[in-house]
Design a protein around this motif. Structure first.
Motif, PDB file in Angstrom:
ATOM      1  N   MET A 193     -11.640   8.746  16.473  1.00  9.23           N
ATOM      2  CA  MET A 193     -11.195   9.083  15.132  1.00  9.23           C
ATOM      3  C   MET A 193     -12.407   9.085  14.199  1.00  9.23           C
ATOM      4  N   HIS A 194     -12.372   9.975  13.232  1.00  7.99           N
ATOM      5  CA  HIS A 194     -13.422  10.070  12.229  1.00  7.99           C
ATOM      6  C   HIS A 194     -12.878   9.613  10.880  1.00  7.99           C
ATOM      7  N   LYS A 195     -13.779   9.431   9.932  1.00 11.13           N
ATOM      8  CA  LYS A 195     -13.371   8.965   8.608  1.00 11.13           C
ATOM      9  C   LYS A 195     -12.338   9.895   7.978  1.00 11.13           C
ATOM     10  N   ASP A 196     -12.528  11.194   8.080  1.00  9.75           N
ATOM     11  CA  ASP A 196     -11.579  12.144   7.492  1.00  9.75           C
ATOM     12  C   ASP A 196     -10.195  11.991   8.115  1.00  9.75           C
ATOM     13  N   GLN A 197     -10.158  11.791   9.425  1.00 10.60           N
ATOM     14  CA  GLN A 197      -8.879  11.606  10.106  1.00 10.60           C
ATOM     15  C   GLN A 197      -8.218  10.294   9.678  1.00 10.60           C
ATOM     16  N   ALA A 198      -9.017   9.257   9.541  1.00 10.90           N
ATOM     17  CA  ALA A 198      -8.487   7.967   9.095  1.00 10.90           C
ATOM     18  C   ALA A 198      -7.947   8.075   7.673  1.00 10.90           C
ATOM     19  N   GLN A 199      -8.653   8.809   6.807  1.00  6.00           N
ATOM     20  CA  GLN A 199      -8.174   8.979   5.430  1.00  6.00           C
ATOM     21  C   GLN A 199      -6.890   9.788   5.406  1.00  6.00           C
ATOM     22  N   THR A 200      -6.803  10.816   6.246  1.00  8.08           N
ATOM     23  CA  THR A 200      -5.579  11.618   6.325  1.00  8.08           C
ATOM     24  C   THR A 200      -4.405  10.755   6.776  1.00  8.08           C
ATOM     25  N   ARG A 201      -4.619   9.927   7.784  1.00  9.21           N
ATOM     26  CA  ARG A 201      -3.548   9.049   8.268  1.00  9.21           C
ATOM     27  C   ARG A 201      -3.161   8.047   7.185  1.00  9.21           C
ATOM     28  N   THR A 202      -4.129   7.530   6.469  1.00  7.73           N
ATOM     29  CA  THR A 202      -3.866   6.604   5.369  1.00  7.73           C
ATOM     30  C   THR A 202      -2.992   7.271   4.318  1.00  7.73           C
ATOM     31  N   ASP A 203      -3.323   8.487   3.955  1.00  6.85           N
ATOM     32  CA  ASP A 203      -2.537   9.229   2.965  1.00  6.85           C
ATOM     33  C   ASP A 203      -1.114   9.471   3.472  1.00  6.85           C
ATOM     34  N   ARG A 204      -0.979   9.765   4.768  1.00  2.00           N
ATOM     35  CA  ARG A 204       0.354   9.974   5.347  1.00  2.00           C
ATOM     36  C   ARG A 204       1.175   8.687   5.329  1.00  2.00           C
ATOM     37  N   ILE A 205       0.534   7.554   5.572  1.00  2.00           N
ATOM     38  CA  ILE A 205       1.235   6.267   5.518  1.00  2.00           C
ATOM     39  C   ILE A 205       1.766   6.027   4.111  1.00  2.00           C
ATOM     40  N   HIS A 206       0.957   6.297   3.103  1.00  2.00           N
ATOM     41  CA  HIS A 206       1.406   6.117   1.719  1.00  2.00           C
ATOM     42  C   HIS A 206       2.554   7.064   1.383  1.00  2.00           C
ATOM     43  N   ALA A 207       2.455   8.307   1.839  1.00  2.00           N
ATOM     44  CA  ALA A 207       3.532   9.271   1.592  1.00  2.00           C
ATOM     45  C   ALA A 207       4.811   8.828   2.296  1.00  2.00           C
ATOM     46  N   PHE A 208       4.687   8.324   3.518  1.00  2.00           N
ATOM     47  CA  PHE A 208       5.846   7.836   4.255  1.00  2.00           C
ATOM     48  C   PHE A 208       6.511   6.682   3.511  1.00  2.00           C
ATOM     49  N   ARG A 209       5.700   5.757   3.023  1.00  2.00           N
ATOM     50  CA  ARG A 209       6.250   4.614   2.281  1.00  2.00           C
ATOM     51  C   ARG A 209       7.018   5.073   1.046  1.00  2.00           C
ATOM     52  N   GLU A 210       6.461   6.035   0.333  1.00  2.00           N
ATOM     53  CA  GLU A 210       7.130   6.539  -0.868  1.00  2.00           C
ATOM     54  C   GLU A 210       8.445   7.227  -0.519  1.00  2.00           C
ATOM     55  N   GLU A 211       8.442   8.036   0.521  1.00  3.77           N
ATOM     56  CA  GLU A 211       9.656   8.746   0.922  1.00  3.77           C
ATOM     57  C   GLU A 211      10.700   7.770   1.459  1.00  3.77           C
ATOM     58  N   LEU A 212      10.282   6.804   2.234  1.00  4.07           N
ATOM     59  CA  LEU A 212      11.213   5.799   2.746  1.00  4.07           C
ATOM     60  C   LEU A 212      11.863   5.030   1.597  1.00  4.07           C
ATOM     61  N   ALA A 213      11.083   4.662   0.612  1.00  5.24           N
ATOM     62  CA  ALA A 213      11.634   3.958  -0.547  1.00  5.24           C
ATOM     63  C   ALA A 213      12.664   4.826  -1.271  1.00  5.24           C
ATOM     64  N   ALA A 214      12.372   6.119  -1.412  1.00 13.27           N
ATOM     65  CA  ALA A 214      13.315   7.029  -2.067  1.00 13.27           C
ATOM     66  C   ALA A 214      14.603   7.150  -1.263  1.00 13.27           C
ATOM     67  N   LEU A 215      14.482   7.285   0.039  1.00 10.46           N
ATOM     68  CA  LEU A 215      15.669   7.387   0.891  1.00 10.46           C
ATOM     69  C   LEU A 215      16.515   6.122   0.836  1.00 10.46           C
ATOM     70  N   GLN A 216      15.867   4.986   0.739  1.00 13.49           N
ATOM     71  CA  GLN A 216      16.606   3.732   0.644  1.00 13.49           C
ATOM     72  C   GLN A 216      17.291   3.596  -0.716  1.00 13.49           C
ATOM     73  N   ARG A 217      16.614   4.001  -1.779  1.00 13.17           N
ATOM     74  CA  ARG A 217      17.233   3.966  -3.116  1.00 13.17           C
ATOM     75  C   ARG A 217      18.456   4.871  -3.178  1.00 13.17           C
ATOM     76  N   GLU A 218      18.352   6.026  -2.509  1.00 11.73           N
ATOM     77  CA  GLU A 218      19.445   6.994  -2.509  1.00 11.73           C
ATOM     78  C   GLU A 218      20.509   6.659  -1.467  1.00 11.73           C
ATOM     79  N   GLU A 219      20.279   5.576  -0.745  1.00 13.94           N
ATOM     80  CA  GLU A 219      21.196   5.099   0.292  1.00 13.94           C
ATOM     81  C   GLU A 219      21.452   6.131   1.387  1.00 13.94           C
TER      82      GLU A 219
END
Length: 77
Positions: free
Chosen positions: A1-27
């Motif tokens: 893995m390279h730094k760019d790939q690690a940053q992309t995965r990091t960004d995806r983790i944050h996006a996943f967390r935000e979407e999961l929180a929204a789905l949970q709020r919306e039940e």
């Protein structure tokens, strides 16, 4: 893995967390506490590893600071 790939995965983790929180709020999706804890633990371990190995920006504040430093460096060059 390279730094760019690690940053992309990091960004995806944050996006996943935000979407999961929204789905949970919306039940739409309700995870068992154990499932949520396993996901959070896994993501945090990945983020810690990426930060240590690749010096990625794991928070929004760090990302803004990095962009600011790149702009300043570019203008100074």
């Amino acid at each position: 893995m390279h730094k760019d790939q690690a940053q992309t995965r990091t960004d995806r983790i944050h996006a996943f967390r935000e979407e999961l929180a929204a789905l949970q709020r919306e039940e739409v999706l309700v995870l068992a506490p154990e499932q949520q804890a396993r996901i959070e633990s896994h993501h945090q371990a990945l983020l810690d590893q990426f930060a240590a190995l690749y010096d990625v920006d794991i928070s929004g504040t760090e990302k803004q600071l990095s962009w600011g430093m790149r702009i300043v460096s570019f203008l100074g060059a």
